[in-house]
Design a protein around this motif. Structure first.
Motif, PDB file in Angstrom:
ATOM      1  N   ARG A 158       0.812  -1.218   0.000  1.00 26.59           N
ATOM      2  CA  ARG A 158       0.000   0.000   0.000  1.00 26.59           C
ATOM      3  C   ARG A 158       0.843   1.264   0.000  1.00 26.59           C
ATOM      4  O   ARG A 158       0.332   2.342  -0.306  1.00 26.59           O
ATOM      5  CB  ARG A 158      -0.926  -0.013   1.216  1.00 26.59           C
ATOM      6  N   VAL A 159       2.106   1.148   0.376  1.00 22.25           N
ATOM      7  CA  VAL A 159       2.983   2.327   0.394  1.00 22.25           C
ATOM      8  C   VAL A 159       4.042   2.246  -0.705  1.00 22.25           C
ATOM      9  O   VAL A 159       5.054   2.943  -0.663  1.00 22.25           O
ATOM     10  CB  VAL A 159       3.651   2.499   1.775  1.00 22.25           C
ATOM     11  N   GLY A 160       3.809   1.385  -1.710  1.00 22.61           N
ATOM     12  CA  GLY A 160       4.696   1.358  -2.864  1.00 22.61           C
ATOM     13  C   GLY A 160       5.875   0.425  -2.752  1.00 22.61           C
ATOM     14  O   GLY A 160       6.780   0.470  -3.592  1.00 22.61           O
ATOM     15  N   LEU A 161       5.910  -0.429  -1.728  1.00 19.72           N
ATOM     16  CA  LEU A 161       6.979  -1.414  -1.606  1.00 19.72           C
ATOM     17  C   LEU A 161       6.377  -2.803  -1.740  1.00 19.72           C
ATOM     18  O   LEU A 161       5.230  -2.953  -2.127  1.00 19.72           O
ATOM     19  CB  LEU A 161       7.693  -1.261  -0.259  1.00 19.72           C
TER      20      LEU A 161
ATOM     21  N   ARG B  76      16.004   1.501  -4.079  1.00 19.01           N
ATOM     22  CA  ARG B  76      16.590   2.707  -3.491  1.00 19.01           C
ATOM     23  C   ARG B  76      15.811   3.160  -2.255  1.00 19.01           C
ATOM     24  O   ARG B  76      16.411   3.587  -1.257  1.00 19.01           O
ATOM     25  CB  ARG B  76      16.625   3.821  -4.544  1.00 19.01           C
ATOM     26  N   THR B  77      14.495   3.059  -2.326  1.00 16.30           N
ATOM     27  CA  THR B  77      13.680   3.445  -1.172  1.00 16.30           C
ATOM     28  C   THR B  77      13.969   2.540   0.014  1.00 16.30           C
ATOM     29  O   THR B  77      14.112   3.012   1.154  1.00 16.30           O
ATOM     30  CB  THR B  77      12.179   3.374  -1.528  1.00 16.30           C
ATOM     31  N   THR B  78      14.070   1.245  -0.225  1.00 14.53           N
ATOM     32  CA  THR B  78      14.360   0.298   0.848  1.00 14.53           C
ATOM     33  C   THR B  78      15.740   0.539   1.438  1.00 14.53           C
ATOM     34  O   THR B  78      15.930   0.470   2.661  1.00 14.53           O
ATOM     35  CB  THR B  78      14.257  -1.149   0.336  1.00 14.53           C
ATOM     36  N   ALA B  79      16.727   0.847   0.584  1.00 13.77           N
ATOM     37  CA  ALA B  79      18.080   1.146   1.076  1.00 13.77           C
ATOM     38  C   ALA B  79      18.078   2.386   1.960  1.00 13.77           C
ATOM     39  O   ALA B  79      18.815   2.457   2.952  1.00 13.77           O
ATOM     40  CB  ALA B  79      19.037   1.336  -0.105  1.00 13.77           C
ATOM     41  N   MET B  80      17.249   3.355   1.626  1.00 12.60           N
ATOM     42  CA  MET B  80      17.166   4.586   2.407  1.00 12.60           C
ATOM     43  C   MET B  80      16.459   4.362   3.747  1.00 12.60           C
ATOM     44  O   MET B  80      16.812   4.967   4.766  1.00 12.60           O
ATOM     45  CB  MET B  80      16.411   5.654   1.602  1.00 12.60           C
ATOM     46  N   LEU B  81      15.463   3.457   3.759  1.00 17.42           N
ATOM     47  CA  LEU B  81      14.631   3.275   4.948  1.00 17.42           C
ATOM     48  C   LEU B  81      15.116   2.170   5.880  1.00 17.42           C
ATOM     49  O   LEU B  81      14.787   2.188   7.077  1.00 17.42           O
ATOM     50  CB  LEU B  81      13.189   2.974   4.519  1.00 17.42           C
TER      51      LEU B  81
ATOM     52  N   ALA C 247       8.110   5.471   3.138  1.00 16.10           N
ATOM     53  CA  ALA C 247       7.817   4.871   1.842  1.00 16.10           C
ATOM     54  C   ALA C 247       6.647   5.569   1.167  1.00 16.10           C
ATOM     55  O   ALA C 247       6.637   5.778  -0.059  1.00 16.10           O
ATOM     56  CB  ALA C 247       7.516   3.383   2.016  1.00 16.10           C
ATOM     57  N   LEU C 248       5.646   5.926   1.972  1.00 12.66           N
ATOM     58  CA  LEU C 248       4.477   6.632   1.450  1.00 12.66           C
ATOM     59  C   LEU C 248       4.875   7.984   0.864  1.00 12.66           C
ATOM     60  O   LEU C 248       4.395   8.386  -0.204  1.00 12.66           O
ATOM     61  CB  LEU C 248       3.468   6.830   2.581  1.00 12.66           C
ATOM     62  N   VAL C 249       5.776   8.677   1.552  1.00  6.24           N
ATOM     63  CA  VAL C 249       6.253   9.978   1.070  1.00  6.24           C
ATOM     64  C   VAL C 249       7.058   9.814  -0.217  1.00  6.24           C
ATOM     65  O   VAL C 249       6.844  10.529  -1.198  1.00  6.24           O
ATOM     66  CB  VAL C 249       7.101  10.673   2.155  1.00  6.24           C
ATOM     67  N   VAL C 250       7.984   8.848  -0.225  1.00  3.29           N
ATOM     68  CA  VAL C 250       8.870   8.674  -1.377  1.00  3.29           C
ATOM     69  C   VAL C 250       8.095   8.287  -2.629  1.00  3.29           C
ATOM     70  O   VAL C 250       8.348   8.805  -3.721  1.00  3.29           O
ATOM     71  CB  VAL C 250       9.950   7.613  -1.072  1.00  3.29           C
ATOM     72  N   VAL C 251       7.110   7.384  -2.470  1.00  3.47           N
ATOM     73  CA  VAL C 251       6.378   6.929  -3.648  1.00  3.47           C
ATOM     74  C   VAL C 251       5.566   8.066  -4.262  1.00  3.47           C
ATOM     75  O   VAL C 251       5.342   8.103  -5.483  1.00  3.47           O
ATOM     76  CB  VAL C 251       5.470   5.727  -3.290  1.00  3.47           C
TER      77      VAL C 251
ATOM     78  N   GLU D 232       5.212   7.587  -8.544  1.00  2.00           N
ATOM     79  CA  GLU D 232       4.974   6.193  -8.934  1.00  2.00           C
ATOM     80  C   GLU D 232       3.978   5.509  -8.013  1.00  2.00           C
ATOM     81  O   GLU D 232       4.043   4.318  -7.778  1.00  2.00           O
ATOM     82  CB  GLU D 232       6.292   5.416  -8.932  1.00  2.00           C
ATOM     83  N   LYS D 233       3.035   6.277  -7.504  1.00  2.00           N
ATOM     84  CA  LYS D 233       2.113   5.704  -6.527  1.00  2.00           C
ATOM     85  C   LYS D 233       1.172   4.668  -7.133  1.00  2.00           C
ATOM     86  O   LYS D 233       0.556   3.890  -6.404  1.00  2.00           O
ATOM     87  CB  LYS D 233       1.303   6.807  -5.849  1.00  2.00           C
ATOM     88  N   HIS D 234       1.059   4.630  -8.458  1.00  2.00           N
ATOM     89  CA  HIS D 234       0.172   3.643  -9.093  1.00  2.00           C
ATOM     90  C   HIS D 234       0.927   2.404  -9.550  1.00  2.00           C
ATOM     91  O   HIS D 234       0.339   1.495 -10.118  1.00  2.00           O
ATOM     92  CB  HIS D 234      -0.549   4.266 -10.290  1.00  2.00           C
ATOM     93  N   ALA D 235       2.245   2.375  -9.319  1.00  2.00           N
ATOM     94  CA  ALA D 235       3.032   1.218  -9.749  1.00  2.00           C
ATOM     95  C   ALA D 235       2.663  -0.006  -8.918  1.00  2.00           C
ATOM     96  O   ALA D 235       2.472   0.074  -7.708  1.00  2.00           O
ATOM     97  CB  ALA D 235       4.530   1.519  -9.605  1.00  2.00           C
ATOM     98  N   ARG D 236       2.587  -1.155  -9.572  1.00  2.00           N
ATOM     99  CA  ARG D 236       2.228  -2.392  -8.881  1.00  2.00           C
ATOM    100  C   ARG D 236       3.497  -3.153  -8.520  1.00  2.00           C
ATOM    101  O   ARG D 236       4.507  -3.076  -9.207  1.00  2.00           O
ATOM    102  CB  ARG D 236       1.338  -3.264  -9.771  1.00  2.00           C
TER     103      ARG D 236
END
Length: 672
Positions: free
Chosen positions: A338-341, A373-378, A421-425, A430-434
């Motif tokens: 739900r937060v793009g991950l 990249r988001t996961t590496a940051m978080l 993750a919610l902020v980054v997406v 890319e909030k609609h990416a599956r």
């Protein structure tokens, strides 16, 4: 071409086949063993143990990441495929899960096409009887055209490992035939490849039907299924995880851990007194202060928490080995989507609870670039082993029940990760990416105390090495800077604020006033924490002159019988804010280096560091100001300036999100 008398053997197999466990068993190495794909994200090498290798040939084993196919889908499969195809190992040991033969042999048939001798290690063969399964090893060997050896990599006797190594030496330089050959397939034609893969699956099914006799009870719910209905339940899974983590912290930081720490603290005290006696009264006070208070006092304050950390690592290793941590990834998957991950992002974060560096490195298993990249940051937001002494110190010094503090820090970390993750997406548009998450759940099993112990001592060794190098040097430097002023004159007692350290830390301390800890001593400890988070404890011991290390009954540093809480002069609310600031600002420099390597983009790196600083500052500000309002009826010092800073950060994030939404709308318009 390998030199005569030397061999290099590649260990390949599906994830969860017991590949790394077998590698550890035949080499004596201690590599991390996990219950999910992507734990071994780089190849590891080790020499075969002499008691298994009865020949004069020197054999080096290379543990490759788990893979399902030679056609790489993930980065770890690319490492395996590239090594086997380009490095020309003398022999391939293909580890096959005897309890899941049909899944494993697809990869085996691909390996047999590479003109490299293959020996199949039929691993977990001891579990086939429990599953009421019988495998005709001789018939399987004939069907594949290569030796097949039954192995049990988790047991010491009659485990087949010596026979396995003997077969490896025996097949070296021999021609390898392929029972199923796809060399004529046009690999650029997707339809042709899919058709041939289907034929390969049918070929594997044919082999399995001939060599395996399995009793199937499809209508019976197994104990494994019943356990998953509870532990991996979409609603029950989260509170169960919370209770388990609370129990882990309760055992490690309130009960067993402090009990074991008493002995270690006694040894440190004896060593301190012994060195103090050797120095005598004629020793320079400056030298004595640097050696006793800076080096022994600072390092000892950190090492004093080692038993607590070891117990925690031991318990986490048991949870991992029994198969439970894989269920945590499944439970978290729907929240992360739900937060793009995806659920696969939880894997680096769980690994990061041991150390942020391998956790960040594990993100390379994530195929989607933005998710990686988001996961590496978080990932560094998860409290790692280096942060545990800080948690233990503040939990024991300022709160009666230390267990809930540690547990809360983990769940605050998860909440920050979800928010981040919610902020980054939305910023990236890319909030609609599956995203898709496919994960093979290992079976529940009784965890190995031996493997958990090895894992515990391995992490303890790394902790001690860091304490004896980075932390030692840092604390010595802190003591020197606190002892002298800029004219290199010894600072008089009571004038510590004129020291080099105070002058460096004081400007930063002003920025921390809205967070409740705007004094140079606490600012200095936070700064040294960016070198290594354990330095926070060591620096506090140095700047406050604490020499008697820790009271393990209260998990607190003490001096002359006084509690560290009174020495530091913090309220419990300010202490909680300081703890969160140190946990949720950027990690140590080494972890930042790992972020740089995995992100491969300076804009993402500096954006990630800025986000970590902003998040840590905002969380500490909210904790202190709201907590102070609730406990005293008024906001704390520096409320207005802090509110302006936090509001400015939030406004900038909102601005970036607005730009991201515009970007997403443009993409959507173009796609239509």
């Amino acid at each position: 071409m390998n030199m005569e008398g030397k061999m290099r053997v590649a260990l390949t197999g599906n994830p969860n086949s017991g590949k790394t466990t077998l590698f550890n068993a035949i080499t004596g190495r201690i590599e991390h063993v996990g219950n999910w794909a992507g734990v071994t994200v780089e190849k590891k090498e080790g020499d075969i143990k002499k008691n298994l290798n009865k020949t004069n040939v020197e054999i080096t084993a290379v543990d490759l990441p788990g893979a399902y196919s030679m056609s790489p889908f993930t980065s770890e499969e690319s490492i395996t495929s590239g090594f086997v195809k380009n490095e020309n190992p003398d022999v391939i040991i293909n580890i096959v899960d005897a309890t899941n033969l049909s899944r494993s042999l697809f990869f085996t048939t691909q390996l047999l096409e590479l003109d490299i001798p293959v020996v199949v290690a039929l691993n977990k063969s001891d579990l086939t009887k429990k599953k009421k399964t019988a495998i005709d090893v001789s018939k399987l060997s004939k069907s594949l055209g290569c030796p097949v050896v039954e192995t049990v990599s988790t047991k010491g006797n009659n485990n087949g490992l010596e026979k396995l190594i003997s077969k490896v030496v025996e097949v070296k330089d021999k021609a390898q035939t392929a029972p199923f050959d796809s060399k004529g397939v046009n690999m650029s034609d997707k339809n042709s490849v899919e058709a041939y893969d289907k034929k390969r699956y049918d070929f594997v099914k044919g082999i399995v039907s001939k060599v395996e006799a399995r009793e199937v009870s499809s209508n019976t719910q197994t104990k494994q299924d019943a356990a998953d209905r509870v532990l991996a339940h979409k609603w029950l899974g989260i509170p169960i995880f919370a209770v388990i983590m609370w129990a882990v912290f309760s055992i490690s930081q309130t009960h067993l851990g402090p009990l074991l720490a008493d002995t270690l603290v006694g040894w440190i005290d004896l060593f301190y007194g012994w060195v103090e006696g050797l120095l005598g009264e004629g020793t320079s006070p400056v030298l004595s202060s640097i050696l006793l208070d800076g080096i022994i006092g600072g390092v000892g304050a950190v090492v004093g928490f080692l038993p607590l950390i070891m117990v925690l690592f031991f318990l986490l290793a048991l949870l991992e080995d029994c198969g439970y941590m894989a269920r945590v990834a499944v439970v978290m998957d729907r929240f992360f989507k739900r937060v793009g991950l995806s659920g696969k992002s939880i894997i680096p974060m769980v690994i990061g609870t041991g150390c942020a560096i391998p956790g960040v490195m594990a993100t390379r298993t994530i195929k989607n670039e933005r998710q990686r990249r988001t996961t590496a940051m978080l990932t560094p937001f998860m409290p790692c082993g280096a942060k545990l002494p800080v948690i233990a110190l503040f939990a024991g010094a300022f709160f009666n029940d230390s267990a809930w503090v540690g547990t809360t820090m983990y769940f605050v970390g998860i909440a920050i990760i979800i928010l981040g993750a919610l902020v980054v997406v939305r910023i990236t548009g890319e909030k609609h990416a599956r995203s898709f998450f496919i994960m093979e759940l290992p079976e529940y099993k009784f965890p190995s105390v031996k493997r958990a112990t090895i894992s515990m001592f391995s992490r303890a060794k790394a902790f001690i090495i860091k304490a004896g190098t980075i932390i030692l040097l840092c604390n010595a430097a802190v003591q020197i800077m606190q002892t002298f002023n800029w004219q290199f004159q010894v600072v008089a007692e009571g004038a510590e604020n004129t020291s080099i350290l105070a002058s460096i830390a004081s400007p930063f301390a002003v920025l921390l006033i809205p967070l409740g800890f705007g004094v140079w001593q606490l600012a200095a400890a936070a700064i040294t924490g960016f070198i290594a988070k354990e330095n926070v404890v060591g620096t506090l011991a140095v700047v406050y002159g604490i020499t008697n290390f820790i009271d393990t009954e209260e998990l607190a540093l003490v001096s002359d019988g006084a509690n560290v809480a009174s020495i530091m002069g913090l309220t419990s609310v300010a202490a909680l804010a300081y703890l969160m600031f140190n946990l949720f600002t950027p990690p140590c420099f080494a972890a930042i280096g790992a972020m740089n390597s995995e992100m491969e983009d300076k804009k993402w790196l500096w954006g990630g560091i800025a986000f970590q600083f902003g998040m840590g500052y905002a969380v500490a500000f909210i904790t202190y100001q709201v907590g102070t309002l609730l406990t005293t009826g008024a906001f704390g010092a520096g409320f207005l300036p802090g509110l302006i800073v936090v509001a400015a950060m939030i406004a900038y994030v909102v601005y970036l999100i607005k730009k991201g939404n515009e970007k997403a709308e443009r993409k959507l318009a173009l796609s239509v």
